[in-house]
Design a protein around this motif. Structure first.
Motif, mmCIF file in Angstrom:
data_model
loop_
_atom_site.group_PDB
_atom_site.id
_atom_site.type_symbol
_atom_site.label_atom_id
_atom_site.label_comp_id
_atom_site.label_asym_id
_atom_site.label_seq_id
_atom_site.Cartn_x
_atom_site.Cartn_y
_atom_site.Cartn_z
ATOM 1 N N GLY A 4 -18.388 -21.537 23.805
ATOM 2 C CA GLY A 4 -18.443 -20.073 24.135
ATOM 3 C C GLY A 4 -19.185 -20.026 24.598
ATOM 4 N N ALA A 5 -20.651 -20.619 24.067
ATOM 5 C CA ALA A 5 -22.502 -20.499 24.452
ATOM 6 C C ALA A 5 -22.527 -20.847 25.906
ATOM 7 N N ARG A 6 -21.587 -21.673 26.690
ATOM 8 C CA ARG A 6 -21.705 -22.695 27.693
ATOM 9 C C ARG A 6 -21.035 -21.858 28.552
ATOM 10 N N VAL A 7 -20.969 -20.900 28.324
ATOM 11 C CA VAL A 7 -19.336 -20.090 28.840
ATOM 12 C C VAL A 7 -20.201 -19.024 29.586
ATOM 13 N N ALA A 8 -20.756 -18.346 27.810
ATOM 14 C CA ALA A 8 -22.035 -16.933 28.163
ATOM 15 C C ALA A 8 -23.346 -18.093 29.383
ATOM 16 N N ALA A 9 -24.051 -18.697 28.987
ATOM 17 C CA ALA A 9 -24.728 -19.333 30.004
ATOM 18 C C ALA A 9 -24.854 -19.539 31.466
ATOM 19 N N ARG A 10 -23.668 -20.038 31.894
ATOM 20 C CA ARG A 10 -23.334 -19.732 33.409
ATOM 21 C C ARG A 10 -22.924 -18.414 33.893
ATOM 22 N N ALA A 11 -22.408 -17.645 33.087
ATOM 23 C CA ALA A 11 -22.197 -16.620 33.835
ATOM 24 C C ALA A 11 -23.294 -15.876 33.699
ATOM 25 N N TRP A 12 -24.460 -15.813 33.228
ATOM 26 C CA TRP A 12 -25.698 -15.135 33.847
ATOM 27 C C TRP A 12 -26.548 -16.063 34.506
ATOM 28 N N VAL A 13 -26.323 -17.242 35.050
ATOM 29 C CA VAL A 13 -27.142 -17.601 35.902
ATOM 30 C C VAL A 13 -26.498 -18.112 36.929
ATOM 31 N N ASP A 14 -24.987 -17.502 37.145
ATOM 32 C CA ASP A 14 -24.269 -17.874 38.441
ATOM 33 C C ASP A 14 -23.298 -16.119 38.754
ATOM 34 N N ASP A 15 -23.600 -15.483 39.826
ATOM 35 C CA ASP A 15 -23.314 -13.955 39.593
ATOM 36 C C ASP A 15 -22.029 -14.330 40.416
ATOM 37 N N GLY A 16 -21.404 -15.636 40.600
ATOM 38 C CA GLY A 16 -19.923 -15.596 41.219
ATOM 39 C C GLY A 16 -19.094 -15.851 40.119
ATOM 40 N N PHE A 17 -19.175 -16.866 39.415
ATOM 41 C CA PHE A 17 -18.867 -17.297 37.647
ATOM 42 C C PHE A 17 -18.479 -16.169 37.363
ATOM 43 N N ARG A 18 -19.554 -15.522 36.857
ATOM 44 C CA ARG A 18 -19.418 -14.404 36.158
ATOM 45 C C ARG A 18 -18.507 -13.327 36.682
ATOM 46 N N THR A 19 -18.412 -12.554 37.743
ATOM 47 C CA THR A 19 -17.449 -12.141 38.206
ATOM 48 C C THR A 19 -15.841 -12.657 38.510
ATOM 49 N N ARG A 20 -15.380 -13.928 38.348
ATOM 50 C CA ARG A 20 -14.412 -14.585 37.562
ATOM 51 C C ARG A 20 -13.805 -14.926 36.414
ATOM 52 N N LEU A 21 -15.252 -14.956 35.405
ATOM 53 C CA LEU A 21 -14.927 -14.566 34.481
ATOM 54 C C LEU A 21 -14.623 -13.450 34.293
ATOM 55 N N LEU A 22 -15.109 -12.522 34.268
ATOM 56 C CA LEU A 22 -14.674 -11.017 33.743
ATOM 57 C C LEU A 22 -12.948 -10.475 34.690
ATOM 58 N N MET A 23 -12.558 -11.408 35.395
ATOM 59 C CA MET A 23 -11.981 -10.673 36.230
ATOM 60 C C MET A 23 -10.522 -11.642 35.200
ATOM 61 N N LYS A 24 -10.896 -12.896 35.525
ATOM 62 C CA LYS A 24 -9.242 -14.117 35.053
ATOM 63 C C LYS A 24 -10.170 -14.753 34.181
ATOM 64 N N ALA A 25 -10.509 -14.987 33.188
ATOM 65 C CA ALA A 25 -11.099 -16.239 31.848
ATOM 66 C C ALA A 25 -10.148 -16.992 32.212
ATOM 67 N N ASN A 26 -8.885 -16.641 32.294
ATOM 68 C CA ASN A 26 -8.813 -18.357 31.784
ATOM 69 C C ASN A 26 -8.693 -19.203 33.027
ATOM 70 N N ASP A 27 -8.897 -19.140 33.636
ATOM 71 C CA ASP A 27 -8.907 -19.878 34.907
ATOM 72 C C ASP A 27 -10.663 -20.440 35.394
ATOM 73 N N ALA A 28 -11.965 -18.963 35.154
ATOM 74 C CA ALA A 28 -13.053 -19.535 35.123
ATOM 75 C C ALA A 28 -13.202 -20.660 34.173
ATOM 76 N N VAL A 29 -12.980 -20.304 33.015
ATOM 77 C CA VAL A 29 -13.379 -21.558 31.935
ATOM 78 C C VAL A 29 -12.529 -22.783 32.048
ATOM 79 N N GLU A 30 -11.980 -22.583 33.266
ATOM 80 C CA GLU A 30 -11.166 -24.357 33.440
ATOM 81 C C GLU A 30 -12.251 -25.184 33.862
ATOM 82 N N GLU A 31 -13.551 -24.259 35.508
ATOM 83 C CA GLU A 31 -14.434 -24.708 36.412
ATOM 84 C C GLU A 31 -15.432 -25.783 35.326
ATOM 85 N N LEU A 32 -15.436 -24.691 34.136
ATOM 86 C CA LEU A 32 -16.013 -25.410 33.098
ATOM 87 C C LEU A 32 -15.558 -26.949 32.274
ATOM 88 N N GLY A 33 -14.213 -26.758 32.360
ATOM 89 C CA GLY A 33 -13.532 -28.239 32.217
ATOM 90 C C GLY A 33 -13.033 -27.327 30.273
#
Lengths: 74, 193
Positions: free
Chosen positions: B48-77
């Motif tokens: 969860g910490a990795r996910v949060a940190a990526r969202a703070w430094v990457d606005d595109g990831f943050r947007t995808r995470l808040l829209m559809k988290a299942n797909d976004a977390v797969e970007e982090l494996g």
């Protein structure tokens, strides 16, 4: 929307505190099998309720995920 | 309470119930094994910490995470798979005016894949019953005091969605340093960072 007041003998995932309460649908979150009959798949919605509506006081909101069959449109 | 804990009887009961559920077609024979495997190999708050940190430094990831988290977390494996049924992950973001906190008032639903097994207090009746009624006083018990003008939303996980909180960014630091600042309670919403 209003959640139904039904009190069936089985588990249907509308917490008691949110039964018969008025809320606003914020999101359609997908289609999921009913917890008490997995052969029936229904839309599930996130519904936002003001705390005052649920408990008579409070300034926060509570959201609950509700299967369509347990919601009544107003 | 005795000092001896013989778990033979509960184990036999569990096998019996599992057999009944399979016989009645309520459970596929492999579902429990898959769920237990996922649980055992499962997450820790570091995910969860990795996910949060990526969202703070990457606005595109943050947007995808808040829209559809299942797909976004797969970007982090990472993956939300492994449960009895596919679980939807919903990430809810704190802001200067909004604070989120998660609970499961009916049982103990929790984003295990992102946070690992839940803390004992999360499953306690005291937390589950109080946080929906009076989140501010529950947060105070955790040493978290929010300004009066911050609105609180409590997310009760009553279907197949698992919620996780995206805390406010605690500092301007590189991603790895930010990840190290994230706490489990921050991702549950009982703490701010």
């Amino acid at each position: 929307m209003r959640t139904s007041r039904q009190d069936p003998p089985h588990h249907y995932r509308v917490p008691r505190y949110a039964r018969g309460a008025l809320g606003v649908v914020v999101e359609h979150i997908g289609e999921h099998p009913l917890p008490y009959d997995r052969s029936v798949v229904e839309p599930v919605f996130t519904v936002r309720f003001p705390a005052e509506q649920l408990f008579g006081s409070g300034t926060h909101d509570v959201t609950v995920d509700v299967w369509e069959t347990h919601l009544e449109a107003l | 309470m005795s000092d001896e804990h013989d778990d033979a009887a509960p184990a036999a009961q569990t096998r019996h119930v599992e057999g009944l559920l399979e016989a009645k077609g309520l459970l596929d024979a492999n579902e429990l094994d898959r769920a237990l495997e996922a649980f055992a190999s499962g997450g820790s708050p570091a995910q969860g910490a990795r996910v949060a940190a990526r969202a703070w430094v990457d606005d595109g990831f943050r947007t995808r995470l808040l829209m559809k988290a299942n797909d976004a977390v797969e970007e982090l494996g990472l993956s939300m798979g492994g449960g009895i049924q596919p679980q939807r992950l919903k990430v809810v973001a704190n802001s200067a005016t909004e604070h989120n906190v998660i609970v499961c008032t009916l049982c103990s639903c929790y984003p295990i894949a992102m946070l690992g097994p839940s803390p004992t207090w999360y499953k306690s009746e005291a937390y589950r019953s109080r946080v929906v009624r009076d989140p501010r006083s529950v947060l105070a018990d955790f040493g978290t005091t929010l300004p009066d003008d911050v609105h609180i939303t409590v997310w009760d996980a009553s279907s197949e969605t698992r919620y996780m909180v995206l805390p406010n960014k605690p500092a301007e630091l590189p991603e790895a340093d930010l990840a190290a600042m994230v706490t489990r309670n921050g991702l549950i919403g009982t703490a701010v960072l």
